[in-house]
Design a protein around this motif. Structure first.
Motif, PDB file in Angstrom:
ATOM      1  N   ILE A  89       0.834  -1.209   0.000  1.00 38.49           N
ATOM      2  CA  ILE A  89       0.000   0.000   0.000  1.00 38.49           C
ATOM      3  C   ILE A  89       0.865   1.254   0.000  1.00 38.49           C
ATOM      4  CG2 ILE A  89      -1.663   1.351   1.340  1.00 38.49           C
ATOM      5  CD1 ILE A  89      -2.812  -1.369   2.314  1.00 38.49           C
ATOM      6  N   ASN A  90       1.862   1.285   0.892  1.00 38.61           N
ATOM      7  CA  ASN A  90       2.722   2.470   1.001  1.00 38.61           C
ATOM      8  C   ASN A  90       3.534   2.702  -0.267  1.00 38.61           C
ATOM      9  OD1 ASN A  90       1.893   3.143   3.600  1.00 38.61           O
ATOM     10  ND2 ASN A  90       3.402   1.796   4.557  1.00 38.61           N
ATOM     11  N   TYR A  91       3.925   1.616  -0.922  1.00 43.31           N
ATOM     12  CA  TYR A  91       4.683   1.755  -2.180  1.00 43.31           C
ATOM     13  C   TYR A  91       3.863   2.534  -3.203  1.00 43.31           C
ATOM     14  CZ  TYR A  91       6.880   0.448  -6.619  1.00 43.31           C
ATOM     15  OH  TYR A  91       7.457   0.475  -7.856  1.00 43.31           O
ATOM     16  N   PHE A  92       2.607   2.165  -3.366  1.00 49.13           N
ATOM     17  CA  PHE A  92       1.782   2.824  -4.385  1.00 49.13           C
ATOM     18  C   PHE A  92       1.318   4.203  -3.930  1.00 49.13           C
ATOM     19  CE2 PHE A  92       1.524  -1.591  -5.854  1.00 49.13           C
ATOM     20  CZ  PHE A  92       1.871  -1.388  -7.187  1.00 49.13           C
ATOM     21  N   VAL A  93       1.163   4.396  -2.637  1.00 48.02           N
ATOM     22  CA  VAL A  93       0.867   5.752  -2.137  1.00 48.02           C
ATOM     23  C   VAL A  93       2.027   6.676  -2.471  1.00 48.02           C
ATOM     24  CG1 VAL A  93       0.596   7.143  -0.055  1.00 48.02           C
ATOM     25  CG2 VAL A  93      -0.708   5.030  -0.304  1.00 48.02           C
ATOM     26  N   ASN A  94       3.239   6.210  -2.238  1.00 50.16           N
ATOM     27  CA  ASN A  94       4.426   7.033  -2.499  1.00 50.16           C
ATOM     28  C   ASN A  94       4.658   7.273  -3.988  1.00 50.16           C
ATOM     29  OD1 ASN A  94       4.962   7.221   0.251  1.00 50.16           O
ATOM     30  ND2 ASN A  94       6.268   5.405   0.262  1.00 50.16           N
ATOM     31  N   GLN A  95       4.206   6.336  -4.835  1.00 49.61           N
ATOM     32  CA  GLN A  95       4.329   6.535  -6.274  1.00 49.61           C
ATOM     33  C   GLN A  95       3.445   7.680  -6.767  1.00 49.61           C
ATOM     34  OE1 GLN A  95       6.372   4.633  -8.597  1.00 49.61           O
ATOM     35  NE2 GLN A  95       7.292   4.197  -6.603  1.00 49.61           N
ATOM     36  N   ALA A  96       2.350   7.918  -6.040  1.00 48.94           N
ATOM     37  CA  ALA A  96       1.429   9.029  -6.321  1.00 48.94           C
ATOM     38  C   ALA A  96       0.835   8.969  -7.728  1.00 48.94           C
ATOM     39  CB  ALA A  96       2.125  10.374  -6.101  1.00 48.94           C
ATOM     40  N   ASN A  97       0.693   7.745  -8.269  1.00 51.56           N
ATOM     41  CA  ASN A  97       0.085   7.586  -9.594  1.00 51.56           C
ATOM     42  C   ASN A  97      -1.419   7.316  -9.522  1.00 51.56           C
ATOM     43  OD1 ASN A  97       2.541   7.890 -10.962  1.00 51.56           O
ATOM     44  ND2 ASN A  97       3.038   5.722 -10.717  1.00 51.56           N
ATOM     45  N   TYR A  98      -1.905   7.005  -8.325  1.00 49.11           N
ATOM     46  CA  TYR A  98      -3.305   6.601  -8.177  1.00 49.11           C
ATOM     47  C   TYR A  98      -3.979   7.441  -7.098  1.00 49.11           C
ATOM     48  CZ  TYR A  98      -1.475   2.665 -10.797  1.00 49.11           C
ATOM     49  OH  TYR A  98      -0.861   1.899 -11.749  1.00 49.11           O
ATOM     50  N   THR A  99      -5.095   8.038  -7.458  1.00 46.66           N
ATOM     51  CA  THR A  99      -5.824   8.866  -6.502  1.00 46.66           C
ATOM     52  C   THR A  99      -6.787   8.036  -5.656  1.00 46.66           C
ATOM     53  OG1 THR A  99      -7.438   9.356  -8.235  1.00 46.66           O
ATOM     54  CG2 THR A  99      -5.663  10.946  -7.900  1.00 46.66           C
ATOM     55  N   ASN A 100      -7.126   6.834  -6.130  1.00 54.00           N
ATOM     56  CA  ASN A 100      -8.034   5.952  -5.393  1.00 54.00           C
ATOM     57  C   ASN A 100      -7.429   4.559  -5.319  1.00 54.00           C
ATOM     58  OD1 ASN A 100     -10.672   7.606  -5.032  1.00 54.00           O
ATOM     59  ND2 ASN A 100     -10.087   7.918  -7.170  1.00 54.00           N
ATOM     60  N   ILE A 101      -7.151   4.095  -4.109  1.00 48.76           N
ATOM     61  CA  ILE A 101      -6.581   2.767  -3.891  1.00 48.76           C
ATOM     62  C   ILE A 101      -7.587   1.917  -3.120  1.00 48.76           C
ATOM     63  CG2 ILE A 101      -4.761   1.448  -2.731  1.00 48.76           C
ATOM     64  CD1 ILE A 101      -2.861   3.764  -3.242  1.00 48.76           C
ATOM     65  N   TYR A 102      -7.917   0.767  -3.689  1.00 44.74           N
ATOM     66  CA  TYR A 102      -8.828  -0.174  -3.054  1.00 44.74           C
ATOM     67  C   TYR A 102      -8.050  -1.420  -2.650  1.00 44.74           C
ATOM     68  CZ  TYR A 102     -12.769   2.614  -4.694  1.00 44.74           C
ATOM     69  OH  TYR A 102     -13.654   3.632  -4.900  1.00 44.74           O
ATOM     70  N   VAL A 103      -8.325  -1.927  -1.458  1.00 44.70           N
ATOM     71  CA  VAL A 103      -7.717  -3.170  -0.984  1.00 44.70           C
ATOM     72  C   VAL A 103      -8.761  -4.276  -1.108  1.00 44.70           C
ATOM     73  CG1 VAL A 103      -6.776  -4.391   1.017  1.00 44.70           C
ATOM     74  CG2 VAL A 103      -6.088  -2.030   0.554  1.00 44.70           C
ATOM     75  N   VAL A 104      -8.393  -5.362  -1.797  1.00 47.75           N
ATOM     76  CA  VAL A 104      -9.296  -6.487  -2.040  1.00 47.75           C
ATOM     77  C   VAL A 104      -8.662  -7.737  -1.448  1.00 47.75           C
ATOM     78  CG1 VAL A 104     -10.532  -7.822  -3.781  1.00 47.75           C
ATOM     79  CG2 VAL A 104     -10.049  -5.386  -4.190  1.00 47.75           C
ATOM     80  N   GLY A 105      -9.227  -8.229  -0.337  1.00 42.15           N
ATOM     81  CA  GLY A 105      -8.656  -9.374   0.350  1.00 42.15           C
ATOM     82  C   GLY A 105      -9.518 -10.614   0.204  1.00 42.15           C
TER      83      GLY A 105
END
Length: 315
Positions: free
Chosen positions: A128-144
């Motif tokens: 999650i933190n990797y993609f937050v730091n990439q700042a390419n996505y404004t909406n991140i959904y977690v699917v477990g």
């Protein structure tokens, strides 16, 4: 010799199979995928649709055991998580799916016997933190999925837009195991309860029935002890974001009642019950034999209602 009518049917069927195979091939090749190493423990695949219209990312977390990014294990190959990723891509949604860290250890022949449940939570947080730091996505959904539901709940931070629980349990793992033992080998339940009580004290024990060695081997007791401290209904009740809870009526591992318990505990959730869907997200028209065999049948498609529920929730 085939009768003409039968031959026509066979040729038509073959043409349909070839058509849908070509369609699937074309869809897969219209997307781009990138292999990423998030940390030394986590490798995965970022799948991005060529026509992505929104900066949305779904992070897919797999079920219990040595589950790879596609949803497979040694004797369980159904590609359900890969199919889930391509379903997202066909909606215009990017996804990242990754191997459980035990998979990478097995591939390298260096298995860490001290692996803990919290290691899996840390891996999900790192993703999650990797993609937050990439700042390419404004909406991140977690699917477990399965165990990944609890892992995802524990990993969520303020940057996550929404959470999806697919066949996630509402009970701590010791309660789940005791229920399964009561159904299959009730004479062993008292011994299992005794072992769980030892694990709660932070200790391990070699005094367990040999019939339960696949659960209570000394290599797994620390992992189980770590896992059983988490109560899913308590954790989901503290999540302040939109939640989608999905379960199938033919799930042999997680009942609809558990999905209802999660829904009742959550403050902002939608519950979707899918008729005849099983634990690996396939539609089962027959009985338990078909259900069990489907875990190793990669030709099966995901339940259509699951795809529409995900699309409605994310969009």
């Amino acid at each position: 010799m085939l009768k003409p009518f039968t031959l026509i049917i066979k040729i038509s069927t073959l043409c349909m199979v070839m058509f849908f195979s070509e369609l699937t091939y074309a869809q897969e090749n219209s997307h781009t995928q990138e292999e990423l190493e998030i940390t030394p423990f986590v490798d995965g695949t970022l799948l991005q649709p060529a026509d992505a219209k929104k900066n949305i990312l779904a992070i897919i977390i797999g079920d219990y055991g040595p589950t790879d990014r596609n949803g497979n294990q040694n004797f369980q190959k159904n590609n359900n998580l890969k199919k889930l990723a391509y379903s997202f891509a066909n909606m215009g949604i990017s996804s990242f799916r990754y191997d459980k860290r035990i998979v990478k250890q097995i591939k390298k022949g260096r298995i860490n016997a001290r692996l803990s449940f919290d290691d899996y939570v840390k891996d999900a947080k790192d993703v999650i933190n990797y993609f937050v730091n990439q700042a390419n996505y404004t909406n991140i959904y977690v699917v477990g999925h399965g165990q990944g539901s609890l892992v995802g709940m524990l990993a969520i931070n303020e940057h996550v837009t929404g959470f999806v629980s697919l066949a996630g349990s509402a009970k701590p793992i010791d309660a789940v195991i005791l229920e399964q033992i009561e159904q299959t080998a009730p004479g062993l339940k008292t011994d299992a309860e005794r072992v769980f009580n030892v694990l709660r004290t932070g200790k391990t024990t070699a005094n367990y029935p040999q019939a339960l060695s696949n659960i209570f081997s000394l290599d797994t007791q620390d992992f189980i002890a770590n896992w059983m401290q988490y109560q899913p209904t308590e954790i989901i009740s503290n999540l302040n974001l939109p939640i989608l809870i999905v379960n199938g009526t033919k799930d042999l591992q997680v009942s609809m009642h558990e999905a209802e318990l999660l829904h009742q505990a959550a403050t902002n959730s939608n519950l979707v019950s899918i008729q005849n869907m099983n634990h690996v997200l396939f539609i089962i028209e027959g009985g338990d034999l078909e259900n069990s065999k489907s875990y190793n049948e990669s030709f099966r498609p995901l339940a259509p209602k699951l795809i529409s529920a995900l699309q409605d929730f994310i969009k």
